[in-house]
Design a protein around this motif. Structure first.
Motif, PDB file in Angstrom:
ATOM      1  N   SER A 175     -26.099 -29.536   8.948  1.00 33.53           N
ATOM      2  CA  SER A 175     -27.309 -29.536   8.118  1.00 33.53           C
ATOM      3  C   SER A 175     -28.270 -28.434   8.559  1.00 33.53           C
ATOM      4  O   SER A 175     -28.821 -27.703   7.730  1.00 33.53           O
ATOM      5  CB  SER A 175     -28.007 -30.897   8.209  1.00 33.53           C
ATOM      6  N   ILE A 176     -28.472 -28.307   9.869  1.00 35.89           N
ATOM      7  CA  ILE A 176     -29.359 -27.263  10.389  1.00 35.89           C
ATOM      8  C   ILE A 176     -28.785 -25.881  10.099  1.00 35.89           C
ATOM      9  O   ILE A 176     -29.505 -24.948   9.717  1.00 35.89           O
ATOM     10  CB  ILE A 176     -29.581 -27.453  11.896  1.00 35.89           C
ATOM     11  N   THR A 177     -27.483 -25.745  10.261  1.00 34.86           N
ATOM     12  CA  THR A 177     -26.817 -24.470   9.986  1.00 34.86           C
ATOM     13  C   THR A 177     -27.007 -24.054   8.532  1.00 34.86           C
ATOM     14  O   THR A 177     -27.302 -22.886   8.237  1.00 34.86           O
ATOM     15  CB  THR A 177     -25.315 -24.580  10.308  1.00 34.86           C
ATOM     16  N   ALA A 178     -26.846 -25.002   7.627  1.00 35.49           N
ATOM     17  CA  ALA A 178     -27.037 -24.708   6.205  1.00 35.49           C
ATOM     18  C   ALA A 178     -28.459 -24.224   5.932  1.00 35.49           C
ATOM     19  O   ALA A 178     -28.674 -23.247   5.203  1.00 35.49           O
ATOM     20  CB  ALA A 178     -26.728 -25.954   5.376  1.00 35.49           C
ATOM     21  N   GLY A 179     -29.438 -24.880   6.540  1.00 27.88           N
ATOM     22  CA  GLY A 179     -30.828 -24.483   6.344  1.00 27.88           C
ATOM     23  C   GLY A 179     -31.122 -23.090   6.861  1.00 27.88           C
ATOM     24  O   GLY A 179     -31.854 -22.313   6.221  1.00 27.88           O
ATOM     25  N   LEU A 180     -30.553 -22.751   8.005  1.00 31.29           N
ATOM     26  CA  LEU A 180     -30.781 -21.425   8.583  1.00 31.29           C
ATOM     27  C   LEU A 180     -30.190 -20.318   7.717  1.00 31.29           C
ATOM     28  O   LEU A 180     -30.777 -19.242   7.566  1.00 31.29           O
ATOM     29  CB  LEU A 180     -30.189 -21.362   9.994  1.00 31.29           C
TER      30      LEU A 180
END
Length: 408
Positions: A175-180
């Protein structure tokens, strides 16, 4: 980054946007690399499947890179990169959703990684071709080192951060990777480029393969990118890090993140040094020496059973690799006309992808046949042998004294 003293670089808004986007995307990629490696090994406990991760990442790049290079020379490179990162973010968000709901199997996992790699293959060539349109030629080597050092900061922090987060579940990391990546997409599109007047070549096979033709006609460029290809292809021990962390060094997912960070720590410090003191003389000899150090570091890591020694070996590996990367990228970008940079960068990306992703596949297959330690050891020895052979095949690269004098 107090080691940067060049006001021109610091005041360049587009360069700042590019650096921020690269930090964001590199942070994402490093977390993603740790997560998919650890999750696949947790699902299968197989070196072969770790190798397959590299293969499914490599195939889209191999098939699409020439096409991506062609469109990079015809259309807005910023838009291509931005759309690529946005699609990657969406795919990784779906991977997070699948993990959260417990739908992930090793087969579906490989499929999702393939589609992420498919979108990622559209990012590399136009991203590489952006920097020469942002900074002047005379400060390009310093700007290249600056971008590299800024990116390495994320590469250092990302793996360790992923190792900690993985204990809370893979879906959180994804999820964090997608946001970045979505953030990077937004930043890239805001970059202002100083476009050179370039007339797109006609759409035909000659134009499509023009990048290959150009590189073949430049022995120095061909030698530089092929040296990187074969050296890293044989020295891809980092693909085996999940096995080292789990079974040899026994340091768990957080330890895997620490090991993943080690090359980036070395790369960051070396990039900082190269930013402050750019390479000016004997660049060919320095490149060959750096690749030898890369091979020796791989050998030491392969036989080490000490976490400290392994970390230091990977540290030196990263430092030596960034020297080769800065020299290669500078030679390629400065000696290529702007209307050719997309296609030449696409060929360069095939070489890079081959050395990284296919190298991971090679390491996984070799490890499954010979064992983890012999596979890594053999890779380091192979890297040094490649340097010795390339010294004879590309003597003009070895004797390059400066970037300005490298045209051929």
């Amino acid at each position: 980054m107090n080691f940067i003293k060049t006001p021109t670089l610091l005041k360049n808004k587009s360069l700042s946007l590019l650096i921020t986007a690269r930090v964001s995307s590199n942070f994402a990629y490093q977390m993603l690399t740790v997560a998919i490696g650890w999750q696949m090994y947790s699902l299968t406990h197989s070196a072969f499947y770790l190798g397959l991760i590299g293969l499914v990442q490599f195939l889209p790049m191999l098939v699409l890179s020439l096409f991506v290079g062609h469109i990079s020379d015809r259309y807005d490179r910023r838009k291509i990169v931005s759309i690529s990162q946005l699609v990657q973010g969406i795919c990784i968000a779906l991977l997070a959703f699948g993990n959260y709901n417990g739908w992930i199997t090793k087969e579906s996992f490989l499929i999702m990684v393939f589609f992420i790699a498919l979108a990622h293959s559209f990012e590399g060539p136009p991203m590489q071709a952006l920097l020469p349109n942002i900074v002047e030629r005379k400060i390009f080597p310093k700007a290249s080192a600056l971008v590299s050092s800024a990116s390495q900061f994320a590469v250092i922090v990302g793996p360790g951060f992923a190792g900690i987060l993985y204990s809370f579940g893979a879906s959180l990391i994804y999820s964090i990777t997608a946001g970045l990546l979505i953030l990077a997409s937004v930043l890239i599109i805001q970059i202002h480029v100083n476009k050179e007047e370039r007339k797109p070549d006609p759409v035909n096979l000659k134009s499509f393969f023009a990048g290959i033709t150009f590189i073949k006609s430049r022995p120095i460029i061909l030698g530089a990118i092929s040296l990187d290809l074969f050296a890293v292809l044989f020295g891809g021990a980092t693909a085996l890090l999940p096995i080292y962390a789990s079974s040899i060094l026994k340091i768990g997912s957080f330890g895997l993140g620490v090991l993943r960070s080690a090359p980036a720590v070395g790369a960051l410090l070396m990039s900082a040094l190269l930013t402050r003191k750019p390479l000016k003389r004997n660049v060919g000899k320095i490149m060959f020496t750096a690749v030898v150090c890369f091979g020796l570091s791989t050998i030491i890591f392969a036989i080490s059973k000490s976490v400290i020694v392994s970390f230091l070996a990977l540290f030196v590996l990263g430092a030596s690799d960034v020297i080769s990367v800065v020299i290669r990228s500078t030679l390629v970008q400065l000696e290529t006309p702007d209307n050719m940079r997309g296609r030449v960068s696409s060929v360069n990306m095939i070489f890079i992808g081959t050395s990284n992703q296919l190298g991971e596949f090679e390491s996984g297959i070799t490890a499954s046949l010979l064992g983890t330690v012999p596979a890594a050891l053999l890779g380091g020895v192979g890297t040094i042998l490649v340097v010795l052979i390339w010294r004879k095949l590309f003597s003009s690269l070895f004797t390059v004294d400066s970037f300005e004098g490298s045209k051929n």
